[in-house]
Design an enzyme around this catalytic site. Sequence first.
Site, mmCIF file in Angstrom:
data_model
loop_
_atom_site.group_PDB
_atom_site.id
_atom_site.type_symbol
_atom_site.label_atom_id
_atom_site.label_comp_id
_atom_site.label_asym_id
_atom_site.label_seq_id
_atom_site.Cartn_x
_atom_site.Cartn_y
_atom_site.Cartn_z
ATOM 1 N N ARG A 139 0.389 -2.087 14.400
ATOM 2 C CA ARG A 139 0.296 -0.622 14.333
ATOM 3 C C ARG A 139 -1.110 -0.105 14.591
ATOM 4 O O ARG A 139 -2.098 -0.741 14.218
ATOM 5 C CB ARG A 139 0.748 -0.131 12.951
ATOM 6 C CG ARG A 139 2.221 -0.266 12.683
ATOM 7 C CD ARG A 139 2.512 -0.137 11.202
ATOM 8 N NE ARG A 139 2.210 -1.372 10.492
ATOM 9 C CZ ARG A 139 2.098 -1.464 9.179
ATOM 10 N NH1 ARG A 139 2.244 -0.405 8.427
ATOM 11 N NH2 ARG A 139 1.824 -2.616 8.606
ATOM 12 N N HIS A 179 -6.586 -0.832 14.018
ATOM 13 C CA HIS A 179 -5.230 -1.354 14.203
ATOM 14 C C HIS A 179 -5.044 -2.586 13.345
ATOM 15 O O HIS A 179 -6.005 -3.259 12.967
ATOM 16 C CB HIS A 179 -4.952 -1.675 15.683
ATOM 17 C CG HIS A 179 -5.656 -2.910 16.184
ATOM 18 N ND1 HIS A 179 -5.148 -4.183 16.052
ATOM 19 C CD2 HIS A 179 -6.854 -3.060 16.816
ATOM 20 C CE1 HIS A 179 -5.982 -5.055 16.585
ATOM 21 N NE2 HIS A 179 -7.040 -4.404 17.057
ATOM 22 N N CYS A 180 -3.760 -2.857 13.007
ATOM 23 C CA CYS A 180 -3.427 -4.085 12.290
ATOM 24 C C CYS A 180 -2.616 -4.962 13.238
ATOM 25 O O CYS A 180 -2.807 -4.913 14.446
ATOM 26 C CB CYS A 180 -2.674 -3.771 11.004
ATOM 27 S SG CYS A 180 -1.151 -2.845 11.242
ATOM 28 N N ALA A 181 -1.682 -5.737 12.724
ATOM 29 C CA ALA A 181 -0.936 -6.680 13.568
ATOM 30 C C ALA A 181 0.008 -5.987 14.541
ATOM 31 O O ALA A 181 0.227 -6.477 15.653
ATOM 32 C CB ALA A 181 -0.158 -7.649 12.688
#
Length: 486
Positions: A30, A26-28
């Site tokens: 999504r 995961h990113c910030a």
Amino acid sequence: MADYKQDAKQLLQDIGGPENISAVSHCATRMRFVLNDPAKADSKKIEEIPAVKGTFTQAGQYQVIIGNDVATFYNEFAKISGKEGVSKDEVKAASKQNQNPVQRAMSVLAEIFSPIIPAIVVGGLILGFRNILEAVPMGYLNGQTIVEVSQFWSGVNSFLWLIGEAIFHFLPVGITWSIAKKMGTTQILGIVLGITLVSPQLLNAYSVAETAAADVPFWDFGFFQIDMIGYQAQVIPAMLAGFLLAYLELWLRKVIPQAVSMIFVPFFALVPTVLIAHTVLGPIGWIIGGWISSLVYAGLGSSVNWLFGALFGFLYSPLVITGLHHMSNAIDLQLIADFKGTNLWPMIALSNIAQGSAVLAIIFLHRGDKKEEQVSIPAAISCYLGVTEPAMFGINIKYVYPFVAAMIGSGIAGMVSTIFNVTANSIGVGGLPGILSIQNQYWGVFLLCMVIAIVVPFVLTVVFRKYNIFNKSDQAIEASQPELGQ
């Protein structure tokens, strides 16, 4: 703290089960999946999950927009699916199996420039501010500039150039470092290579054109000579040299025994690369970069520049979808190096605004739809601040007609921008703050272009919806989401 257990279970089921997941991170905002069979993911069902705010596929990754609680959601998903412990870099590597050669090339380009974009943005803001201080005659100062009447602001202006010079003149250092980082080679060697391209020992690239051939310094090896020319702000020479160093180091690691690799790998990777950079790659890269920037500049300055601007403005958003838009960073930086400014960046900022305005129209048309507003309102704000992916993938592409409306508005704004030669000092913050990167004499025209990018997409989105243009796509969406307002 929200309980995402049920939503995570539903996502795992709708995405094709744990056996369909090759990698996940995961990113910030999504969840990022690499799926063994992307066709098994049911996007319609996934987007109906309460915690999900949209889905899209990019660069071989299936991405699910969750929002600021993505870390909490990811932890719950990991417990349920048994899939965890995969880094973003590993996800990127796994996703390449789903990419074609062009997508892979653009992905590499993106990974090179992404780490240095923050510095370039800062540099753009600094150049814009310095222009206000030293280049704009102020009426209330009897036509003088701020630095001419204020010692304090003169000092500030001089001090800020320390940062501006470090960012733009020494850009090759950032590029060669980023390539070494991306290729998994020795990063300090990449930094040293970059420094050898911009060393003060060399004739500054900006002084080459005005220096007589007889006055160009050189290394004299007796039976041959090498010109001591720097590559300040040059993109292509730095990229060619950076990749040569990386591939040479990777090859040497394979052929040199590990016991002596610490000594010989860095030496035989760096020294030949520096030599080849100054004798072959640098001159070739300079020529290629000059060709590219001259070609683009000629198109922007030709008798049909309005068509060039209209096409670039119209097609930039589709380029974002394919990932091909990353090539514009290299072109922008080459234009800045060769012509002291870029005409492409203003059109990119206008495209950001146009996509946000189309989302704004959807917010108006679907007002009262609380579920959609969780996606559309933040997406519109992010567009106006220069980040378009949430808007495009979460709203505009889903309905089709707002995406087309934004493309048309961006095309018209791009055409006007090009006709009046609107120029940016550098790459900067996109969207509405993009005006801070625009050269001062073009602010009035750029404001007009911003109005076009706001009004045209909004009006066209409403008109397209009212007269059911692209109605087939719209009806298909609304059939699967009957709660949407009219």
